[in-house]
Design a protein around this motif. Structure first.
Motif, PDB file in Angstrom:
ATOM      1  N   PRO A 290      86.877 -46.702 -22.297  1.00  0.00           N
ATOM      2  CA  PRO A 290      86.032 -47.956 -21.159  1.00  0.00           C
ATOM      3  C   PRO A 290      84.584 -47.201 -20.252  1.00  0.00           C
ATOM      4  O   PRO A 290      84.172 -48.021 -20.131  1.00  0.00           O
ATOM      5  N   GLU A 291      85.194 -45.709 -19.724  1.00  0.00           N
ATOM      6  CA  GLU A 291      84.514 -45.837 -18.794  1.00  0.00           C
ATOM      7  C   GLU A 291      82.500 -45.724 -19.318  1.00  0.00           C
ATOM      8  O   GLU A 291      81.598 -45.462 -18.833  1.00  0.00           O
ATOM      9  N   GLU A 292      82.928 -44.807 -20.837  1.00  0.00           N
ATOM     10  CA  GLU A 292      81.539 -45.362 -21.556  1.00  0.00           C
ATOM     11  C   GLU A 292      81.143 -46.114 -21.951  1.00  0.00           C
ATOM     12  O   GLU A 292      79.492 -46.100 -21.083  1.00  0.00           O
ATOM     13  N   LYS A 293      81.733 -47.641 -22.049  1.00  0.00           N
ATOM     14  CA  LYS A 293      81.019 -48.474 -22.669  1.00  0.00           C
ATOM     15  C   LYS A 293      80.471 -49.502 -20.877  1.00  0.00           C
ATOM     16  O   LYS A 293      79.507 -49.872 -20.603  1.00  0.00           O
ATOM     17  N   SER A 294      81.183 -48.685 -19.669  1.00  0.00           N
ATOM     18  CA  SER A 294      80.743 -48.806 -18.167  1.00  0.00           C
ATOM     19  C   SER A 294      79.174 -49.011 -18.074  1.00  0.00           C
ATOM     20  O   SER A 294      78.533 -49.258 -17.782  1.00  0.00           O
ATOM     21  N   SER A 295      79.550 -47.319 -18.391  1.00  0.00           N
ATOM     22  CA  SER A 295      77.702 -46.412 -17.688  1.00  0.00           C
ATOM     23  C   SER A 295      76.586 -47.246 -18.475  1.00  0.00           C
ATOM     24  O   SER A 295      76.118 -47.006 -18.042  1.00  0.00           O
ATOM     25  N   LEU A 296      76.781 -47.903 -20.014  1.00  0.00           N
ATOM     26  CA  LEU A 296      75.860 -47.990 -20.853  1.00  0.00           C
ATOM     27  C   LEU A 296      75.359 -49.083 -20.898  1.00  0.00           C
ATOM     28  O   LEU A 296      73.952 -49.518 -21.022  1.00  0.00           O
ATOM     29  N   GLY A 297      75.838 -49.794 -19.598  1.00  0.00           N
ATOM     30  CA  GLY A 297      74.868 -50.747 -19.046  1.00  0.00           C
ATOM     31  C   GLY A 297      75.045 -52.632 -20.461  1.00  0.00           C
ATOM     32  O   GLY A 297      75.771 -52.120 -20.885  1.00  0.00           O
ATOM     33  N   ALA A 298      74.245 -53.212 -19.808  1.00  0.00           N
ATOM     34  CA  ALA A 298      73.921 -54.758 -20.483  1.00  0.00           C
ATOM     35  C   ALA A 298      72.384 -54.932 -20.995  1.00  0.00           C
ATOM     36  O   ALA A 298      72.218 -56.015 -21.367  1.00  0.00           O
ATOM     37  N   LEU A 299      71.559 -53.856 -20.967  1.00  0.00           N
ATOM     38  CA  LEU A 299      70.203 -54.274 -21.438  1.00  0.00           C
ATOM     39  C   LEU A 299      69.953 -53.760 -22.905  1.00  0.00           C
ATOM     40  O   LEU A 299      70.073 -52.673 -23.583  1.00  0.00           O
ATOM     41  N   VAL A 300      69.624 -55.221 -23.375  1.00  0.00           N
ATOM     42  CA  VAL A 300      69.611 -55.337 -24.857  1.00  0.00           C
ATOM     43  C   VAL A 300      68.073 -56.055 -25.295  1.00  0.00           C
ATOM     44  O   VAL A 300      67.837 -57.130 -24.715  1.00  0.00           O
ATOM     45  N   VAL A 301      67.389 -54.970 -25.991  1.00  0.00           N
ATOM     46  CA  VAL A 301      66.347 -55.470 -27.224  1.00  0.00           C
ATOM     47  C   VAL A 301      66.639 -55.518 -28.206  1.00  0.00           C
ATOM     48  O   VAL A 301      66.903 -55.020 -28.818  1.00  0.00           O
TER      49      VAL A 301
ATOM     50  N   ALA B 110      58.462 -52.860 -22.030  1.00  0.00           N
ATOM     51  CA  ALA B 110      57.679 -52.001 -20.815  1.00  0.00           C
ATOM     52  C   ALA B 110      58.227 -52.781 -19.690  1.00  0.00           C
ATOM     53  O   ALA B 110      58.172 -52.418 -18.806  1.00  0.00           O
ATOM     54  N   SER B 111      58.925 -53.893 -19.684  1.00  0.00           N
ATOM     55  CA  SER B 111      59.174 -54.455 -18.783  1.00  0.00           C
ATOM     56  C   SER B 111      60.121 -54.001 -17.883  1.00  0.00           C
ATOM     57  O   SER B 111      60.661 -54.156 -16.852  1.00  0.00           O
ATOM     58  N   LEU B 112      61.286 -53.459 -18.729  1.00  0.00           N
ATOM     59  CA  LEU B 112      62.386 -52.969 -18.314  1.00  0.00           C
ATOM     60  C   LEU B 112      62.548 -51.128 -17.741  1.00  0.00           C
ATOM     61  O   LEU B 112      62.759 -50.845 -17.227  1.00  0.00           O
ATOM     62  N   PHE B 113      60.941 -51.139 -18.433  1.00  0.00           N
ATOM     63  CA  PHE B 113      59.902 -49.488 -17.158  1.00  0.00           C
ATOM     64  C   PHE B 113      59.208 -50.076 -17.061  1.00  0.00           C
ATOM     65  O   PHE B 113      58.175 -49.235 -16.742  1.00  0.00           O
ATOM     66  N   PRO B 114      58.994 -51.068 -14.887  1.00  0.00           N
ATOM     67  CA  PRO B 114      57.726 -51.334 -14.850  1.00  0.00           C
ATOM     68  C   PRO B 114      56.984 -49.853 -13.881  1.00  0.00           C
ATOM     69  O   PRO B 114      55.970 -50.386 -13.692  1.00  0.00           O
ATOM     70  N   GLU B 115      57.647 -49.269 -13.738  1.00  0.00           N
ATOM     71  CA  GLU B 115      57.560 -48.187 -12.462  1.00  0.00           C
ATOM     72  C   GLU B 115      57.067 -47.077 -13.667  1.00  0.00           C
ATOM     73  O   GLU B 115      55.829 -46.447 -13.394  1.00  0.00           O
ATOM     74  N   LEU B 116      57.250 -47.134 -14.589  1.00  0.00           N
ATOM     75  CA  LEU B 116      56.390 -46.287 -15.695  1.00  0.00           C
ATOM     76  C   LEU B 116      54.703 -46.139 -15.868  1.00  0.00           C
ATOM     77  O   LEU B 116      54.093 -47.150 -15.682  1.00  0.00           O
ATOM     78  N   PRO B 117      54.097 -45.025 -15.727  1.00  0.00           N
ATOM     79  CA  PRO B 117      54.814 -43.026 -15.989  1.00  0.00           C
ATOM     80  C   PRO B 117      55.131 -43.001 -14.534  1.00  0.00           C
ATOM     81  O   PRO B 117      54.837 -41.196 -14.259  1.00  0.00           O
ATOM     82  N   LYS B 118      54.557 -43.570 -13.498  1.00  0.00           N
ATOM     83  CA  LYS B 118      54.993 -43.062 -11.970  1.00  0.00           C
ATOM     84  C   LYS B 118      56.539 -43.347 -11.834  1.00  0.00           C
ATOM     85  O   LYS B 118      57.335 -42.806 -12.916  1.00  0.00           O
ATOM     86  N   ALA B 119      56.927 -43.297 -10.473  1.00  0.00           N
ATOM     87  CA  ALA B 119      58.643 -42.598 -10.333  1.00  0.00           C
ATOM     88  C   ALA B 119      59.775 -43.186 -10.755  1.00  0.00           C
ATOM     89  O   ALA B 119      58.952 -44.601  -9.838  1.00  0.00           O
ATOM     90  N   PRO B 120      60.110 -43.385 -11.497  1.00  0.00           N
ATOM     91  CA  PRO B 120      60.662 -44.553 -12.219  1.00  0.00           C
ATOM     92  C   PRO B 120      62.633 -44.702 -11.778  1.00  0.00           C
ATOM     93  O   PRO B 120      62.887 -43.638 -10.815  1.00  0.00           O
TER      94      PRO B 120
END
Length: 403
Positions: free
Chosen positions: A198-209, A42-52
């Motif tokens: 490599p381009e996929e890995k970059s777009s994936l980012g590093a936000l992990v739970v 939930a902290s990673l999507f604080p704007e939901l359900p409004k403009a994200p």
């Protein structure tokens, strides 16, 4: 007496009142011991359900640690806050295709169908994906959250051929899509991303739970809670029996909570069929035997065993019957075997003989050996098991069977 044809059970006084509550697809009202992960998500999507603000998040953890349930629980809570929020859920394992080139097409088709559109078979994967982009852009009044389960299926050539699924889904905002809050990828371990381009890995980012395996006490809590939703009475699952199922899950199923719920469901079905008002350890043992493809020890099965194997199996069953845990040690089996030999008036067995017999019984599926300290008897035997194993034939001349 009324019959419930869906489950083949008695409706009057049955234990299992709500079987769906034990299904892996069921999302309960709360998720015990996954509150930290829900809060982090939930902290990673604080704007939901409004403009994200578009985010890409990974849920990483072993099988049966609540990743899917947590993602769907979070999505449901957001949907309850606003009727304009819609979840798109894709399980890649269920969509698996032998044709690597066709896999992206299947994935995009699944997403498109959840948006209410139908793709043409003549379209390529890239064209279907662009239809997904167009359909999302057209539905501006809806806010979407995309969940991609079993993301491990994307590792390797499937992600590189015909669509680059990770890359495309994580670059939706760059294609003009503004009504997708983000994409949640669910995988068993970090290795899945190492196989990406490599381009996929970059777009994936590093936000992990991260989702650690459940502890024994946590599994007990979960079983008791789910039983409160599934069973007709709280007393139908005594806490010691819940602890027994949890021990089985830790020692045999790598703490997979789905397996724990399967064992509970099967145990309840057996108890219900017998007209019992509660689930017992015997019901659980019988359920486990069914799940693992084992049945009662009968005369035909006993005839397949040599003298030493019969003695060792009888010893393992006796040791297990007097143990407070679901497993016994090789030393306990040895002690029981020697006691049996003494009672039968035959020479004691050596450690090597016992070890060989244990391996043979393991190969036959009667026991599961996980080292000298953990021997599990996954065989259900009747009341006269010793008579069956150590009866008339064994009491004849000592040389009747080869050792």
């Amino acid at each position: 007496m009324k019959i419930n044809f869906q489950y083949g059970l008695r409706e009057e006084g049955m234990i299992l009142a709500n079987p769906s509550a034990l299904s892996s697809r069921y999302v309960p009202r709360r998720l015990p011991h996954r509150e930290p992960q829900i809060e982090r998500l939930a902290s990673l999507f604080p704007e939901l359900p409004k403009a994200p603000f578009f985010r890409v998040v990974q849920l990483i953890g072993p099988t049966g640690t609540g990743k899917t349930s947590t993602s769907l629980f979070f999505a449901r809570s957001v949907e309850q806050q606003s009727e304009n929020v819609s979840t798109i859920y894709v399980n890649l394992k269920s969509l698996r295709s032998r044709d690597a080139d066709g896999f992206p097409w299947i994935v995009y088709t699944s997403i498109l169908s959840q948006l209410g559109a139908k793709p043409s078979r003549s379209l390529s994967a890239a064209e279907v994906f662009m239809k997904v982009v167009g359909e999302l852009s057209r539905r501006q009044k809806k806010l979407h959250l995309v969940i991609v389960d079993e993301a491990d299926e994307l590792t390797g050539p499937r992600s590189l051929q015909g669509g680059q699924i990770v890359y495309n889904l994580t670059r939706l905002p760059e294609l003009g899509v503004s009504n997708v809050a983000g994409v949640i990828f669910i995988a068993r371990n970090d290795d899945w991303a190492r196989g990406l381009a490599p381009e996929e890995k970059s777009s994936l980012g590093a936000l992990v739970v991260r989702f650690p395996p459940y502890t024994l006490s946590q599994l007990v809590d979960i079983l008791l809670y789910r039983a409160s939703e599934a069973l007709a009475s709280p007393e139908a699952l005594p806490e010691p029996v819940a602890e027994y199922i949890a021990e089985i899950t830790v020692d045999m199923f790598e703490r997979d909570v789905r397996k724990a719920l399967d064992v509970l469901l099967y145990s309840a079905l057996i108890a219900d069929k017998e007209g019992s008002d509660k689930i017992t350890r015997l019901h659980v043992t019988r359920a486990l035997a069914e799940i693992m493809g084992r049945s009662y020890l009968d005369d035909d099965a006993a005839k397949m065993l040599g003298r030493t194997e019969r003695i060792v199996l009888a010893a393992a069953l006796r040791a297990a019957g007097s143990s407070d845990t679901i497993y016994v040690s090789e030393q306990r089996v040895l002690e029981e075997a020697q006691a049996i030999c003494e009672r039968l008036g035959i020479p004691p067995l050596g450690r090597r003989e016992i070890a060989t017999a244990l391996q043979r019984l393991h190969d036959l599926g009667y026991i599961k050996v996980s080292g000298p300290l953990k021997i599990f008897v996954n065989l259900v035997a009747g009341e006269n098991v010793e008579e069956l194993l150590l009866g008339n034939t064994l009491r004849k001349a000592r040389g009747s069977y080869n050792r």
